[in-house]
Structure formats: structure tokens, C-alpha cells
Design a protein around this motif. Sequence first.
Motif: not given
Length: 475
Positions: A275-302
Motif C-alpha cells: 500500500l505504501g507504493e500506491n500513493p493514490k490508494l493510500l490517500d483514499i484510505f486516509a480520507r475515508s477514515g483509516c486510522g490503523a492497519l495491521l501489516v504482516g511483515i513476518e521476516s526481514l530475511a527474504d
Amino acid sequence: MSTEHRPLSVLLVFVQASSGVDGAASLDGAAKSGISLLKDRAMSGVIKRAQFAIPPLSLMILSSVEVAGVTQEICDLRFDKLPLDRHWDLVGISVQTGAVRPAVEIAALFRERGVPVVLGGPYVSIFPERCSEHGDTLVIGEADELWREVLEDLRRGQLKPEYRQGAFPDLSAPRPVSKSALRINRYFTTNVVQTTRGCPYSCDFCNVHVMNGHKLRHRPVSEVVREVEAFLREDRRIFFFLDDTVNADEAYAAELFSKLIPFNIKWVGQATTLLGENPKLLDIFARSGCGALLVGIESLADESNRAHHKFHNPAERQVRCIQEIRKAGICVYGSFIYGLDGDTLSMPERIDAFIDEAGVDVPGINLLRPIPGTGVFTRLAEEGRLLHPSHDHDAFRFSWGQEMLYLPKQMSLDEFIPSYTELTSKVFTPRRAIERAMRAPTLRSAVLMFNMLYVHMYGLSRKDLQRQLAELARG
């Protein structure tokens, strides 16, 4: 015998892993609550009183099915005692993986009283052969299109032993969700909405694609908008969008949340860091009231993510993506799994540094929980790396009672458990909890309460793991 000419009462029971038959509050709900740091002996009662729970959407959906002459009630064992002293014509129990034993015990209590029991839910759908002796009827698969048939057969006195969903339900069919079976004020919010089922990804530690398939199925945007509008008439609190990946179909998400902007709601959900690479959708999320998102990072090792079939969040892009989400005014709950197959003893230092660099507002650092029915469970069993017999599904619990369920690939348990407990003791301190809350882009009080709760809960997990390590050393 037909029961068509008298009113019928159906009870739908929601069971969690540590729910007892007396309906005592479950500590499993603590991870989703915003409760301040408390003494161990008071925690259970405070969680129950604080009401930071959300209702089970699956039972809301079933209780919304209307059949003439049938009334339905929900018994949520996080709050309620089992109403064993009342007359019921049918009891339906949703069996969650990790809560099989209490579900079976509850089924037995009703069946001893002559009440027929229907078992459904994720575990029943994946392992029906293990459940058939514990219920009079099984509902296998998503029940949206099956439950009306069950209730109509109940009216005729002709319940079948099995109802099985063939193709996945068509989510485009209108199925309004009612809150009539809920006691609204007991929950943190009752505004729980699902817009999409299925997952395009194949992470081997997840059972969503096993249960709901890889193809995304959408509810019509107009139906979701109508549901939000209707829900607001009863409850103006925050909305939880329970989609496993709310940005999986970016075009659908953009259309939906654009149309929700005028409602001025606050909402939280789950998304990928892409989502961080889609500024248009990110802006829509913010304007629609998104306050928090759970993101699954899992491991930092590819290499770990690849080993577990998670290919959609390369590690080198994670920091920037999370920073962009937070710049849009959206808090990030970052979920890690330490102990995946490519992880080594250098990982804890990387996770600790990543949390600060990316600005993760609420970190969750989890142990891998091999879920029966998933690819990782089968593989670990074949490799001889499960710490319990693979046929004993009750041994693989999924609560805050932390314990190791498997052998990590790159580390011994004598190395891994101390490295995990040291990591959580560094990340989850009162000072760092306050610092994360102070820099949160929004919802600062909630961020503080989550972080302070985790100071407590990870302290309990460290005690459990040290106890397990000592037991393993004694052989």
C-alpha cells in the motif's frame, strides 16, 4: 417428526481457545484489547469488564438468516454462561482451530440433554472426519448458502447429517447482516464488515487460502456502502474491515473507500505494505477514515519469506513502505514471525532496529504457530520438527500461553528461546511503549494502551518459554 407448527429456538455458540464451559473471559481477546498494564491476577476480569472485544462476524451472518418460525440467539463465551437450563431446538457451534476441545465438550453437554448439535467453522471444514462423532450435523465450507437449508430442514424435522458447500458462495448476492442477535453495548464496537473473501497469496503458515480459495470474491460496493450506512444507525463507533488483505484488489478498494469518504467514519483493517507504493490508494484510505492497519511483515530475511511462500513483500522495501503509510496519518501494527526457516540468531537485532527505523507504532513479535491443515504443518511433520504428535491437534494451541511447537531450522531451542525472550524484553518496555505512542500519527491513546498491554503479555510469554525450556532440559 415435523416441527413446522411451533416456534423453534436456535442457539449459536462462539468458542475461543481458552473459553471454558462456564463462559469465563478468554485471555485470547487480550491481544485485540487496549487495556493498561495490570497485575496478573486481575487481568482476566479486567479484560472481560473493559469490553474491548468485537462480535463474531460469522455468527452475525448466520443469525441474520430469517426463516419463519425460527428465532436465533448468539452465546458469546467471552461474556456469557452457557444457557443449559433453557430449551433449545438446535445448537450451532463454530469450531475454531485451536479451540476444538472446548467446542467438543460444549457439544457433549447439549447432546446429553437431547439437543441436536450442528458443528461448523474452519476446523470442521478442513477436518470433517474428526468431527462427525461429536455433532449430529456438520456444515462443511462457507455456510452463507447452507444455513437457510439447515433451518428449513429443522422446521420439517429432517436435519441431514451433513451439509457441504460445493462451489464457493457467490458474494454478489444481497445478504444484509443484522445485529439483532447482539447485545451491542457489551462490545468495543459492533461495526465489523467483510467485503472480500479469498487470498491471492499462498503463505504456508496461513489457512485463509485453504479455507476460502485463491480467487478474490467481492461483495458489491453498493451493498457494503448500504451496510455501513445501516450499521451507523445503531453504532457510531469505529469500523473493523475484516478482510485478510483490504488492498488485495486495488481497483475495488479504491472504488469502495472513495464512496465511504462522505460517511466520516473511522476504520481499521489489514493490508500489505505494498500500500505504501500506491500513493493514490493510500490517500483514499486516509480520507475515508483509516486510522490503523495491521501489516504482516513476518521476516526481514527474504530467504525466510521465500521458504514459506511469501513473495509479495521484499524486505528491502519494507521500511520505506511503512514510512509512507504513516506519513498519510495511518498507524501501523507490524506483525513479525521470528523463527522462520531462513532466520538466524542475527534476526532479533535486525527486528529491533527495523521497528525504530520504520516507525512501527505497535509491534507484534510472534512465534510460528503451525496450524493443522496448512502447508507448514504438513511439512514440519514430514521433517520431524513438530514438538507434539501431528495427530494430536489439541496440542497445537493458539493463545497467549506462548510455547514452542516446533524445532527452528537454523537454531537449537537452547539458542532460540533465549534470543526470543531477550528480543521481547528489549522491545516491550514502558519507556519504549510511551515513545511509540508519542510519535504515532493518530490514535495515540490506543497505541499507548496496546503497547502497555504487550509489556505485560510478553512478560507472561517469557515466563512460559523459560518454563518450557527448563522442562525440555529435564527431558
